[in-house]
Design a protein around this motif. Structure first.
Motif, PDB file in Angstrom:
ATOM      1  N   ILE A 278      -6.177   6.593 -16.437  1.00 44.41           N
ATOM      2  CA  ILE A 278      -6.232   5.918 -14.901  1.00 44.41           C
ATOM      3  C   ILE A 278      -4.725   4.687 -14.823  1.00 44.41           C
ATOM      4  O   ILE A 278      -4.394   5.396 -13.466  1.00 44.41           O
ATOM      5  N   SER A 279      -4.119   3.612 -15.413  1.00 44.54           N
ATOM      6  CA  SER A 279      -2.985   3.334 -15.119  1.00 44.54           C
ATOM      7  C   SER A 279      -1.868   4.793 -14.706  1.00 44.54           C
ATOM      8  O   SER A 279      -1.340   4.599 -14.234  1.00 44.54           O
ATOM      9  N   ALA A 280      -2.145   5.426 -15.526  1.00 44.33           N
ATOM     10  CA  ALA A 280      -1.043   6.310 -15.911  1.00 44.33           C
ATOM     11  C   ALA A 280      -1.141   6.608 -14.350  1.00 44.33           C
ATOM     12  O   ALA A 280      -0.007   7.747 -13.998  1.00 44.33           O
ATOM     13  N   ALA A 281      -2.307   8.047 -14.322  1.00 46.24           N
ATOM     14  CA  ALA A 281      -2.140   8.653 -12.686  1.00 46.24           C
ATOM     15  C   ALA A 281      -1.820   7.590 -11.846  1.00 46.24           C
ATOM     16  O   ALA A 281      -1.102   7.939 -10.690  1.00 46.24           O
ATOM     17  N   SER A 282      -2.343   6.172 -11.476  1.00 48.34           N
ATOM     18  CA  SER A 282      -1.948   5.432 -10.536  1.00 48.34           C
ATOM     19  C   SER A 282       0.254   5.602 -10.408  1.00 48.34           C
ATOM     20  O   SER A 282       0.506   5.387  -9.452  1.00 48.34           O
ATOM     21  N   ILE A 283       0.083   5.540 -11.131  1.00 49.44           N
ATOM     22  CA  ILE A 283       2.080   5.551 -11.508  1.00 49.44           C
ATOM     23  C   ILE A 283       2.507   6.209 -11.063  1.00 49.44           C
ATOM     24  O   ILE A 283       3.595   6.581 -10.065  1.00 49.44           O
ATOM     25  N   VAL A 284       1.760   7.479 -11.282  1.00 55.18           N
ATOM     26  CA  VAL A 284       2.168   9.067 -11.004  1.00 55.18           C
ATOM     27  C   VAL A 284       1.831   9.281  -9.472  1.00 55.18           C
ATOM     28  O   VAL A 284       2.957   9.703  -9.045  1.00 55.18           O
ATOM     29  N   PHE A 285       1.050   8.190  -9.164  1.00 56.43           N
ATOM     30  CA  PHE A 285       0.294   8.694  -7.815  1.00 56.43           C
ATOM     31  C   PHE A 285       1.235   8.440  -6.507  1.00 56.43           C
ATOM     32  O   PHE A 285       1.304   9.404  -5.529  1.00 56.43           O
ATOM     33  N   ASN A 286       1.366   6.745  -6.909  1.00 58.88           N
ATOM     34  CA  ASN A 286       2.430   6.055  -5.484  1.00 58.88           C
ATOM     35  C   ASN A 286       3.717   6.759  -4.774  1.00 58.88           C
ATOM     36  O   ASN A 286       3.989   6.518  -4.127  1.00 58.88           O
TER      37      ASN A 286
ATOM     38  N   ALA B 143       4.994   3.249 -23.925  1.00 60.60           N
ATOM     39  CA  ALA B 143       4.823   4.724 -23.004  1.00 60.60           C
ATOM     40  C   ALA B 143       4.756   4.277 -22.327  1.00 60.60           C
ATOM     41  O   ALA B 143       5.416   5.374 -20.616  1.00 60.60           O
ATOM     42  N   LEU B 144       3.696   3.154 -21.226  1.00 61.16           N
ATOM     43  CA  LEU B 144       3.776   3.513 -19.194  1.00 61.16           C
ATOM     44  C   LEU B 144       4.895   3.375 -18.808  1.00 61.16           C
ATOM     45  O   LEU B 144       4.883   3.462 -17.836  1.00 61.16           O
TER      46      LEU B 144
ATOM     47  N   LEU C  32       7.152   6.397 -18.493  1.00 59.28           N
ATOM     48  CA  LEU C  32       6.770   6.632 -17.442  1.00 59.28           C
ATOM     49  C   LEU C  32       7.310   6.081 -15.798  1.00 59.28           C
ATOM     50  O   LEU C  32       7.058   7.240 -15.261  1.00 59.28           O
ATOM     51  N   VAL C  33       7.043   5.023 -16.281  1.00 62.01           N
ATOM     52  CA  VAL C  33       7.287   4.021 -14.595  1.00 62.01           C
ATOM     53  C   VAL C  33       8.872   5.030 -14.068  1.00 62.01           C
ATOM     54  O   VAL C  33       8.830   5.595 -12.960  1.00 62.01           O
ATOM     55  N   TRP C  34       9.761   4.903 -15.382  1.00 62.12           N
ATOM     56  CA  TRP C  34      11.339   5.010 -15.272  1.00 62.12           C
ATOM     57  C   TRP C  34      11.357   6.571 -15.367  1.00 62.12           C
ATOM     58  O   TRP C  34      11.972   7.059 -14.270  1.00 62.12           O
ATOM     59  N   VAL C  35      10.635   7.151 -15.769  1.00 63.41           N
ATOM     60  CA  VAL C  35      10.787   8.905 -15.175  1.00 63.41           C
ATOM     61  C   VAL C  35      10.173   9.034 -13.846  1.00 63.41           C
ATOM     62  O   VAL C  35      10.476  10.243 -13.461  1.00 63.41           O
ATOM     63  N   VAL C  36       9.104   8.763 -13.907  1.00 57.13           N
ATOM     64  CA  VAL C  36       8.596   9.083 -12.267  1.00 57.13           C
ATOM     65  C   VAL C  36       9.265   8.318 -11.678  1.00 57.13           C
ATOM     66  O   VAL C  36      10.276   8.929 -10.088  1.00 57.13           O
TER      67      VAL C  36
END
Length: 317
Positions: free
Chosen positions: A42-50, A189-190, A193-197
């Motif tokens: 869920i945390s990964a999904a919110s990071i990508v969604f925003n 890891a998250l 993911l934040v930096w990649v997004v």
């Protein structure tokens, strides 16, 4: 006591003197990240969604302006972005910390050096984010340019004189600092993911934002050129009207000719009435004198005189 420790976030509990942290669960190797926890996904999904949310919605707003129609203008649409993006950011941070709380701890990150690094990263990250919002303002931060409210000039003060994209960099630093502080490999890891997004978002946001300002500059240049042309035409029209309404001054030679013609026109009738010899009278008088002289000296006149004299002599005889 264990119940209290469970309620205190690890990043706080680790620095409370005398507090027992024995309840922390440490892991190694592949067990450092527990993928079975839904909070991680869920945390990964919110990071990508925003970023997807504000990029897709903002581009649609720039092209079709639905929010401006709903909220009555550019400012209303910008405030809508502010409320939604800010709220989604808070929700994302909450889900992130919840996910880290359910993940195992990595003993290596418990070293005091890493704790100090975490403080530096988190502090600098928050500084970049807060000062970016201060420099850009509420409208500049929350997609005002996509809603038609463009900044008059490029922001070059801190932190934009240090980083090209300080808000994204600062946010990623804050995520990383939190992960290190919480001794969480899942947090690392998250954070990645934040930096990649963010990096992907910047690939699209940067050129699109530049296009918005380039189009605005072209429109301004066209408006200025049109206004300059209209001003020039208006000035030329006024000058033409002024030249037509003001009578031209006749040359001095024309004045003299006009005065001479007027004098001649006034003098001619008077000369005729007084019998003054005009050119035509002078010619007529000259002809009469010549005719008289001719008659006086002609043979016919002499003969007539002699005949008359002879007849008178014969009559007297």
């Amino acid at each position: 006591m264990d119940a209290i420790i469970d309620l205190i976030p690890p990043k706080v509990a680790a620095y409370i003197p005398g507090l027992d942290t024995s309840a922390y669960v440490y892991a190694t190797g592949a067990d450092l990240i527990n993928f079975e926890k839904r909070s991680l996904l869920i945390s990964a999904a919110s990071i990508v969604f925003n970023p997807l949310y504000w990029n897709i919605l903002a581009r649609n707003e720039y092209r079709k302006k639905p929010l401006q129609k709903i909220f009555g203008g550019s400012l209303g649409a910008t405030y809508f972005f502010f409320v939604t993006i800010f709220s989604l950011g808070i929700l994302r941070d909450f889900l992130y910390e919840r996910a880290l709380a359910e993940q195992p701890h990595w003993a290596l990150l418990g070293h005091p050096g890493f704790k100090a690094l975490a403080l530096v990263l988190f502090g600098l990250g928050q500084l970049f984010v807060v000062t970016s919002i201060w420099a850009l303002g509420l409208v500049g931060t929350y997609l005002g340019d996509y809603c038609g409210i463009l900044m008059s000039e490029r922001v070059t003060c801190f932190p934009f004189n240090v980083l090209e994209d300080p808000m994204y960099v600062g946010s990623a630093m804050a995520f990383l600092g939190t992960a290190i502080w919480c001794e969480s490999a899942a947090g690392l890891a998250l954070s990645a993911l934040v930096w990649v997004v963010y990096a992907i978002a910047l690939k699209y946001e940067g050129p699109f934002t530049s296009m918005i300002y380039e189009k605005d500059a072209e429109a301004k240049a066209k408006r200025e050129a049109k206004e300059a042309k209209e001003t020039k035409e208006s000035k030329e029209t006024q000058e033409t009207k002024a030249s037509v309404s003001t009578p031209s001054t006749p040359p001095r030679k024309s004045e003299r000719l006009a005065e001479a013609a007027a004098t001649a026109a006034a003098a001619t009738p008077a000369a005729i009435d007084n019998g003054t010899a005009t050119p035509r009278r002078r010619v007529a008088g000259r002809k009469s004198a010549i005719a008289n002289e001719t008659l006086a000296a002609s043979p016919m006149r002499v003969t007539r005189s002699r005949s008359k004299a002879r007849s008178e002599a014969e009559g007297s005889e």
